[in-house]
Design a protein around this motif. Structure first.
Motif, PDB file in Angstrom:
ATOM      1  N   ALA A 281       0.829  -1.202   0.000  1.00  0.00           N
ATOM      2  CA  ALA A 281       0.000   0.000   0.000  1.00  0.00           C
ATOM      3  C   ALA A 281       0.863   1.252   0.000  1.00  0.00           C
ATOM      4  O   ALA A 281       0.574   2.223  -0.722  1.00  0.00           O
ATOM      5  N   LEU A 282       1.936   1.248   0.801  1.00  0.00           N
ATOM      6  CA  LEU A 282       2.838   2.406   0.827  1.00  0.00           C
ATOM      7  C   LEU A 282       3.555   2.585  -0.509  1.00  0.00           C
ATOM      8  O   LEU A 282       3.734   3.707  -0.985  1.00  0.00           O
ATOM      9  N   ARG A 283       3.971   1.481  -1.117  1.00  0.00           N
ATOM     10  CA  ARG A 283       4.652   1.572  -2.416  1.00  0.00           C
ATOM     11  C   ARG A 283       3.681   2.042  -3.490  1.00  0.00           C
ATOM     12  O   ARG A 283       4.062   2.801  -4.382  1.00  0.00           O
ATOM     13  N   CYS A 284       2.440   1.594  -3.414  1.00  0.00           N
ATOM     14  CA  CYS A 284       1.410   2.038  -4.359  1.00  0.00           C
ATOM     15  C   CYS A 284       1.171   3.540  -4.201  1.00  0.00           C
ATOM     16  O   CYS A 284       1.047   4.277  -5.190  1.00  0.00           O
ATOM     17  N   VAL A 348       0.912   7.666   8.110  1.00  0.00           N
ATOM     18  CA  VAL A 348       0.796   8.101   6.708  1.00  0.00           C
ATOM     19  C   VAL A 348      -0.662   8.256   6.322  1.00  0.00           C
ATOM     20  O   VAL A 348      -1.041   9.223   5.635  1.00  0.00           O
ATOM     21  N   LEU A 349      -1.510   7.324   6.764  1.00  0.00           N
ATOM     22  CA  LEU A 349      -2.935   7.422   6.470  1.00  0.00           C
ATOM     23  C   LEU A 349      -3.528   8.696   7.073  1.00  0.00           C
ATOM     24  O   LEU A 349      -4.308   9.405   6.427  1.00  0.00           O
ATOM     25  N   GLY A 350      -3.154   8.999   8.319  1.00  0.00           N
ATOM     26  CA  GLY A 350      -3.662  10.204   8.956  1.00  0.00           C
ATOM     27  C   GLY A 350      -3.246  11.472   8.227  1.00  0.00           C
ATOM     28  O   GLY A 350      -4.052  12.390   8.027  1.00  0.00           O
ATOM     29  N   VAL A 351      -1.980  11.532   7.803  1.00  0.00           N
ATOM     30  CA  VAL A 351      -1.494  12.703   7.072  1.00  0.00           C
ATOM     31  C   VAL A 351      -2.193  12.819   5.725  1.00  0.00           C
ATOM     32  O   VAL A 351      -2.547  13.922   5.281  1.00  0.00           O
ATOM     33  N   ALA A 352      -2.426  11.675   5.049  1.00  0.00           N
ATOM     34  CA  ALA A 352      -3.108  11.698   3.754  1.00  0.00           C
ATOM     35  C   ALA A 352      -4.536  12.205   3.902  1.00  0.00           C
ATOM     36  O   ALA A 352      -5.015  13.001   3.086  1.00  0.00           O
ATOM     37  N   VAL A 430      -7.986   9.810  -2.968  1.00  0.00           N
ATOM     38  CA  VAL A 430      -7.666   8.501  -3.545  1.00  0.00           C
ATOM     39  C   VAL A 430      -6.393   7.943  -2.920  1.00  0.00           C
ATOM     40  O   VAL A 430      -6.302   6.748  -2.609  1.00  0.00           O
ATOM     41  N   GLY A 431      -5.389   8.812  -2.701  1.00  0.00           N
ATOM     42  CA  GLY A 431      -4.168   8.372  -2.038  1.00  0.00           C
ATOM     43  C   GLY A 431      -4.440   7.833  -0.647  1.00  0.00           C
ATOM     44  O   GLY A 431      -3.885   6.799  -0.242  1.00  0.00           O
ATOM     45  N   ALA A 432      -5.298   8.531   0.113  1.00  0.00           N
ATOM     46  CA  ALA A 432      -5.663   8.054   1.443  1.00  0.00           C
ATOM     47  C   ALA A 432      -6.379   6.709   1.364  1.00  0.00           C
ATOM     48  O   ALA A 432      -6.151   5.809   2.199  1.00  0.00           O
ATOM     49  N   ALA A 433      -7.243   6.537   0.358  1.00  0.00           N
ATOM     50  CA  ALA A 433      -7.964   5.273   0.198  1.00  0.00           C
ATOM     51  C   ALA A 433      -6.997   4.132  -0.110  1.00  0.00           C
ATOM     52  O   ALA A 433      -7.181   2.999   0.362  1.00  0.00           O
ATOM     53  N   ILE A 434      -5.958   4.416  -0.892  1.00  0.00           N
ATOM     54  CA  ILE A 434      -4.959   3.386  -1.205  1.00  0.00           C
ATOM     55  C   ILE A 434      -4.297   2.888   0.073  1.00  0.00           C
ATOM     56  O   ILE A 434      -4.137   1.678   0.294  1.00  0.00           O
ATOM     57  N   CYS A 437      -6.691   0.820   2.276  1.00  0.00           N
ATOM     58  CA  CYS A 437      -6.905  -0.539   1.763  1.00  0.00           C
ATOM     59  C   CYS A 437      -5.795  -1.485   2.203  1.00  0.00           C
ATOM     60  O   CYS A 437      -6.019  -2.691   2.369  1.00  0.00           O
ATOM     61  N   GLY A 438      -4.591  -0.966   2.388  1.00  0.00           N
ATOM     62  CA  GLY A 438      -3.493  -1.809   2.840  1.00  0.00           C
ATOM     63  C   GLY A 438      -3.401  -1.925   4.346  1.00  0.00           C
ATOM     64  O   GLY A 438      -2.902  -2.930   4.872  1.00  0.00           O
TER      65      GLY A 438
END
Length: 463
Positions: A281-284, A348-352, A430-434, A437-438
């Motif tokens: 997910a992070l690489r995506c 990372v999710l929180g920042v996104a 969309v970035g946060a959703a990616i 999902c991971g």
């Protein structure tokens, strides 16, 4: 005789002066080289051969960034935004789409060549050296051979990365953990990239093909440096192929037992597979941000800046975050890697989410920095889990296969980034959703693994 002696002493003094000047001119280069060698070979890395791998990876990073500078200027910066988006879409279609097909083959193919790892790394270097010359000619003449050559560079680069991941466990000094060794190798590549990027930009000012000529020289040097690695990296003593199958092996006994049908990740422990999903997910997200922000910031630069400066700020933020994550990973070593992965992906999710809700230039740069930080620290934690949970006999194979899957995730993220409308709130959502999902499906499993002391879920025997 006196006159002859005078002449001899005069020529001797002149020769001594010439040698002194030569030593003075060489001192900045030889002194720097000795300093770099002391750092890369410290703490037993020189004796084990890890120091040479760090230097080789630095050469690899410098060459790759030279080609990146040349391709960015040719495909992206040299034309208006609308045309650039079409060119990059064509670049993705011709290079990334075939790479998505080829990537699953790279790991298994190289896994069958355990006795030729130095030759494989040298071949990846030499291929990129020759392809750099082809790209230079195509860029000057506008030929379509630019795209297949760029695909070749991408495949060779990823092949090198897979082999490098498999080589590291063979070169560990006695006092090093695998995560510490990988952090040193990665940091060497990042530092070389940071040095080579402005040099490549300067060479581009001389002429569009000059960064590619620089890449040719660097990769030729890397070809010879590959063979300076210890011979033990070519040894397959004690190694077996990791069981990477989506179908568990048949539980039937006897001669009719069938092997697993398709590749996957089932024989390396649930903690490893959960961490791999989170890292994917992070690489995506990384691939997505590279392509999406490249067009978004060109069309809508950061406040008070032009497009090039805006992209530079975000790129520096991402690079700084990556370097910081690598340094923190070396400091944390292998302490609770499951908790580290869960925590860093949550951050990372929180920042996104914050960047999507309160879209601003500062938050875009922050997201790039945290994405780089999370990618580096998450990958090092994955390395620690592979070291802990995967038997040594199959560890190199697990590294090769997992690296291939992470590269495919990056390609998927890049494809999503290129097709989205240039809307900042939509894109970062969309970035946060990616990332979500991971993170959501894997956090529970990783924390459960940490609570049970990280006991791996291994099959009875490796394939």
């Amino acid at each position: 005789m006196t006159a002859g002696s005078s002449r001899g002493s005069g020529s001797g003094r002149f020769g001594g002066s010439v040698r002194a000047v030569g030593r003075a001119l060489r001192l900045p280069f030889t002194g720097t080289a000795r300093g770099i060698r002391r750092v890369t070979h410290a703490h037993g890395a020189g004796e084990s051969g890890l120091g040479k791998l760090i230097e080789l990876h630095a050469v690899n990073g410098a060459g790759d960034v030279m080609i990146t500078v040349a391709l960015a200027s040719t495909v992206f910066f040299s034309v208006p935004t609308d045309e650039a988006r079409g060119r990059v879409a064509l670049y993705l279609a011709i290079t990334m789409a075939p790479f998505t097909v080829l990537a699953p083959v790279i790991g298994p193919l190289l896994d069958r060549l355990p006795h030729g790892r130095r030759a494989a790394m040298a071949a990846a270097m030499l291929a990129r050296a020759l392809l750099a010359l082809i790209i230079a000619g195509a860029a000057a003449g506008g030929g379509l051979e630019l795209y297949p050559a760029a695909l070749g560079v991408l495949v060779a680069s990823k092949a090198y990365g897979v082999v490098r991941s498999a080589v590291v466990p063979r070169l560990l000094p006695p006092s090093f953990s695998l995560v510490k060794a990988n952090s040193r190798v990665t940091l060497g590549g990042l530092l070389a990239t940071g040095v080579a990027a402005p040099i490549g930009a300067g060479l581009h000012l001389v002429g569009p093909g000059w960064p590619l000529y620089g890449a040719f020289v660097i990769f030729v040097a890397g070809t010879f440096l590959s063979f300076s690695l210890p011979r033990k990296v070519d040894s397959a003593k004690g190694e077996h192929r990791a069981l990477l199958a989506a179908d568990a092996p048949s539980r039937s006994h006897g001669p009719r037992r069938k092997p697993p049908r398709r590749p996957g990740l089932r024989g390396v422990g649930t903690a490893v597979t959960h961490a791999l999903a989170a890292n994917a997910a992070l690489r995506c997200l990384s691939g997505f941000l590279i392509f999406f922000l490249a067009f978004l910031l060109r069309e809508h630069p950061l406040a008070g800046q032009n497009a090039a400066v805006s992209l530079g700020i975000v790129g520096v933020a991402a690079g700084a975050g990556n370097a910081l994550g690598t340094a923190v990973g070396a400091w944390l070593r292998s302490r609770a890697p499951e908790v580290i992965v869960v925590t860093v992906v949550a951050i990372v999710l929180g920042v996104a989410v914050l960047a999507a809700v309160l879209f601003s230039a500062v938050l875009v740069a922050c997201l790039a920095a945290f994405a780089g930080f999370g990618q580096a620290l998450g990958k090092l934690s994955l390395d620690a889990l592979i070291q802990r949970d995967v038997p040594e006999a199959v560890r190199t194979s697990a590294f090769a296969r997992s690296e291939t899957l992470l590269q495919m995730a990056w390609v998927l993220g890049g494809a999503i980034g290129i097709v989205l409308p240039l809307n900042g709130v939509l894109g970062l959502s969309v970035g946060a959703a990616i990332v979500a999902c991971g993170w959501l499906p894997t956090a529970r499993g990783l924390l459960a693994s940490a609570r049970h002391g990280g006991a791996p879920d291994r099959p009875g025997a490796p394939a």
